[in-house]
Design an enzyme around this catalytic site. Structure first.
Site, PDB file in Angstrom:
ATOM      1  N   CYS A  96      12.788 -20.622 -38.738  1.00 24.32           N
ATOM      2  CA  CYS A  96      11.357 -20.398 -38.961  1.00 24.32           C
ATOM      3  C   CYS A  96      11.083 -18.903 -39.164  1.00 24.32           C
ATOM      4  O   CYS A  96      10.974 -18.148 -38.194  1.00 24.32           O
ATOM      5  CB  CYS A  96      10.557 -20.947 -37.781  1.00 24.32           C
TER       6      CYS A  96
ATOM      7  N   CYS B  94       7.808 -17.650 -37.708  1.00 23.24           N
ATOM      8  CA  CYS B  94       7.813 -17.519 -36.241  1.00 23.24           C
ATOM      9  C   CYS B  94       8.648 -16.317 -35.784  1.00 23.24           C
ATOM     10  O   CYS B  94       8.251 -15.595 -34.872  1.00 23.24           O
ATOM     11  CB  CYS B  94       8.415 -18.760 -35.589  1.00 23.24           C
ATOM     12  N   ASP B  95       9.812 -16.131 -36.377  1.00 24.33           N
ATOM     13  CA  ASP B  95      10.784 -15.176 -35.838  1.00 24.33           C
ATOM     14  C   ASP B  95      11.001 -13.931 -36.697  1.00 24.33           C
ATOM     15  O   ASP B  95      11.704 -13.006 -36.275  1.00 24.33           O
ATOM     16  CB  ASP B  95      12.141 -15.875 -35.633  1.00 24.33           C
TER      17      ASP B  95
HETATM   18  C1  LIG Z   1      13.005 -21.693 -33.989  1.00 29.22           C
HETATM   19  C2  LIG Z   1      11.541 -22.054 -34.015  1.00 29.22           C
HETATM   20  C3  LIG Z   1      10.624 -21.107 -33.583  1.00 29.22           C
HETATM   21  C4  LIG Z   1       9.263 -21.402 -33.620  1.00 29.22           C
HETATM   22  N1  LIG Z   1       8.372 -20.429 -33.232  1.00 29.22           N
HETATM   23  C5  LIG Z   1       7.052 -20.664 -33.360  1.00 29.22           C
HETATM   24  C6  LIG Z   1       6.107 -19.644 -33.056  1.00 29.22           C
HETATM   25  O1  LIG Z   1       6.461 -18.521 -32.694  1.00 29.22           O
HETATM   26  N2  LIG Z   1       4.799 -19.941 -33.205  1.00 29.22           N
HETATM   27  C7  LIG Z   1       4.367 -21.169 -33.631  1.00 29.22           C
HETATM   28  O2  LIG Z   1       3.163 -21.380 -33.736  1.00 29.22           O
HETATM   29  N3  LIG Z   1       5.247 -22.154 -33.920  1.00 29.22           N
HETATM   30  C8  LIG Z   1       6.573 -21.933 -33.809  1.00 29.22           C
HETATM   31  N4  LIG Z   1       7.462 -22.913 -34.151  1.00 29.22           N
HETATM   32  C9  LIG Z   1       6.962 -24.211 -34.602  1.00 29.22           C
HETATM   33  C10 LIG Z   1       6.535 -25.074 -33.393  1.00 29.22           C
HETATM   34  O3  LIG Z   1       7.611 -25.129 -32.486  1.00 29.22           O
HETATM   35  C11 LIG Z   1       6.172 -26.480 -33.870  1.00 29.22           C
HETATM   36  O4  LIG Z   1       5.193 -26.390 -34.893  1.00 29.22           O
HETATM   37  C12 LIG Z   1       5.605 -27.320 -32.732  1.00 29.22           C
HETATM   38  O5  LIG Z   1       6.522 -27.384 -31.660  1.00 29.22           O
HETATM   39  C13 LIG Z   1       5.283 -28.735 -33.209  1.00 29.22           C
HETATM   40  O6  LIG Z   1       4.845 -29.489 -32.118  1.00 29.22           O
HETATM   41  P1  LIG Z   1       4.963 -31.067 -32.120  1.00 29.22           P
HETATM   42  O7  LIG Z   1       4.420 -31.498 -30.798  1.00 29.22           O
HETATM   43  O8  LIG Z   1       4.351 -31.631 -33.344  1.00 29.22           O
HETATM   44  O9  LIG Z   1       6.511 -31.397 -32.220  1.00 29.22           O
HETATM   45  P2  LIG Z   1       7.715 -30.942 -31.278  1.00 29.22           P
HETATM   46  O10 LIG Z   1       7.409 -29.707 -30.499  1.00 29.22           O
HETATM   47  O11 LIG Z   1       8.907 -30.926 -32.180  1.00 29.22           O
HETATM   48  O12 LIG Z   1       7.833 -32.134 -30.233  1.00 29.22           O
HETATM   49  C14 LIG Z   1       8.257 -33.413 -30.624  1.00 29.22           C
HETATM   50  C15 LIG Z   1       8.826 -34.104 -29.390  1.00 29.22           C
HETATM   51  O13 LIG Z   1       8.999 -35.489 -29.660  1.00 29.22           O
HETATM   52  C16 LIG Z   1      10.260 -35.900 -29.163  1.00 29.22           C
HETATM   53  N5  LIG Z   1      10.705 -37.063 -29.936  1.00 29.22           N
HETATM   54  C17 LIG Z   1      11.138 -37.111 -31.221  1.00 29.22           C
HETATM   55  N6  LIG Z   1      11.448 -38.390 -31.554  1.00 29.22           N
HETATM   56  C18 LIG Z   1      11.185 -39.157 -30.476  1.00 29.22           C
HETATM   57  C19 LIG Z   1      11.294 -40.539 -30.197  1.00 29.22           C
HETATM   58  N7  LIG Z   1      11.735 -41.409 -31.099  1.00 29.22           N
HETATM   59  N8  LIG Z   1      10.925 -40.971 -28.969  1.00 29.22           N
HETATM   60  C20 LIG Z   1      10.474 -40.111 -28.035  1.00 29.22           C
HETATM   61  N9  LIG Z   1      10.351 -38.785 -28.233  1.00 29.22           N
HETATM   62  C21 LIG Z   1      10.699 -38.318 -29.445  1.00 29.22           C
HETATM   63  C22 LIG Z   1      11.138 -34.670 -29.379  1.00 29.22           C
HETATM   64  O14 LIG Z   1      12.279 -34.730 -28.542  1.00 29.22           O
HETATM   65  C23 LIG Z   1      10.185 -33.564 -28.978  1.00 29.22           C
HETATM   66  O15 LIG Z   1      10.198 -33.359 -27.598  1.00 29.22           O
HETATM   67  C24 LIG Z   1       8.814 -22.670 -34.078  1.00 29.22           C
HETATM   68  C25 LIG Z   1       9.772 -23.633 -34.468  1.00 29.22           C
HETATM   69  C26 LIG Z   1      11.111 -23.338 -34.457  1.00 29.22           C
HETATM   70  C27 LIG Z   1      12.118 -24.395 -34.879  1.00 29.22           C
END
Ligand SMILES: Cc1cc2nc3c(=O)[nH]c(=O)nc-3n(C[C@H](O)[C@H](O)[C@H](O)COP(=O)(O)OP(=O)(O)OC[C@H]3O[C@@H](n4cnc5c(N)ncnc54)[C@H](O)[C@@H]3O)c2cc1C
Length: 221
Positions: free
Chosen positions: A39, A42-43
């Site tokens: 990302c 982000c980084d």
């Molecule tokens: C390296 C990196 C750095 C980042 N840094 C930033 C930053 O600095 N600022 C920022 O705003 N954003 C950042 N992001 C982006 C941010 O992390 C995501 O946009 C955010 O976490 C999305 O949230 P979410 O709840 O939609 O999904 P996620 O945080 O991905 O959560 C999804 C969850 O669902 C679970 N899951 C998946 N499939 C299943 C299933 N079948 N059954 C049960 N559970 C399941 C997963 O295990 C996970 O725990 C970064 C991303 C990355 C990869």
């Protein structure tokens, strides 16, 4: 041991996110978080004034490369084929950014490091087989994301890349009472703050859905 069980609910919010695609190199995982990132938005800031490399050839990679170019001294962009997949406008932006060097027909073979952080990248030309090392402090992998939606196939409407479809301006899916929030329904922003915002929307949508259902059953009885 995990026991399979069925849970019933009056409403469901899906927020299973999207997983970044990686190249699959052991050294990439070893330095993930220590110079390797999926990302740039982000980084990228952590590499201000430094040299970095990015792999990818689509619109997201092109956008991330131009973003990094504003922060970093030099951006090497590794493109596997002899052309981009990105739109003409994005390619134009990349090619007109002086501190981006595009290396066509190139593949990352290994992330080099000092045991703590990334120090470089071993790349090869997939036409000639020639290998060389480039010195970089950061390596960004921008080859796409996979939404975690396999288990919803056939139940919830999704786009051609698997992201869940929601009715614009809401978190409603095609199934009544099922809402989607976060990266699982957002291939564009994919940020924590936008995911949290849509999570709040989903909570309100679900609450209103339940309240409307309750009201309806009170009126009927
Ligand atoms: C390296 C990196 C750095 C980042 N840094 C930033 C930053 O600095 N600022 C920022 O705003 N954003 C950042 N992001 C982006 C941010 O992390 C995501 O946009 C955010 O976490 C999305 O949230 P979410 O709840 O939609 O999904 P996620 O945080 O991905 O959560 C999804 C969850 O669902 C679970 N899951 C998946 N499939 C299943 C299933 N079948 N059954 C049960 N559970 C399941 C997963 O295990 C996970 O725990 C970064 C991303 C990355 C990869």
């Amino acid at each position: 041991m995990y026991k399979r069980q069925t849970i019933t609910a009056d409403t469901v919010i899906i927020s299973t996110g999207a997983t970044a695609k990686w190249l699959g190199l052991p050294s990439e995982q070893k330095y993930n978080g220590f110079g390797v990132s999926a990302c740039a938005v982000c980084d990228g800031f952590f590499f201000k004034g430094q040299d970095v490399a990015i792999v990818g050839a689509g619109d997201t990679a092109a956008e991330e490369a131009t973003y990094l170019a504003k922060l970093c001294k030099k951006v090497y962009m590794l493109v596997r084929r002899d052309e981009f997949r990105a739109s003409k406008a994005m390619v134009h932006r990349v090619l007109n950014t002086p501190n981006i060097e595009v290396i066509y027909n190139s593949e990352a073979k290994e992330v080099l490091g000092n045991g703590k952080n990334v120090t470089g990248l071993k790349i090869s030309n997939n036409k000639t087989g020639e290998e060389k090392d480039i010195e970089v402090e950061g390596f960004f992998v921008a080859i796409g994301h996979k939404p975690n939606t396999d288990i919803f196939k056939g139940w919830i409407d999704m786009d051609e890349t698997g992201y869940l479809k929601t009715i614009p301006g809401t978190t409603k899916t095609n199934v009544e009472g099922v809402f989607a929030a976060g990266d699982v329904q957002d291939h564009y922003y994919r940020q924590a703050v936008t995911a949290a915002g849509s999570g709040c929307m989903a909570a309100l949508d679900a609450e209103r859905y339940l309240a409307a259902k309750e009201h309806h059953s009170e009126v009927v009885s």
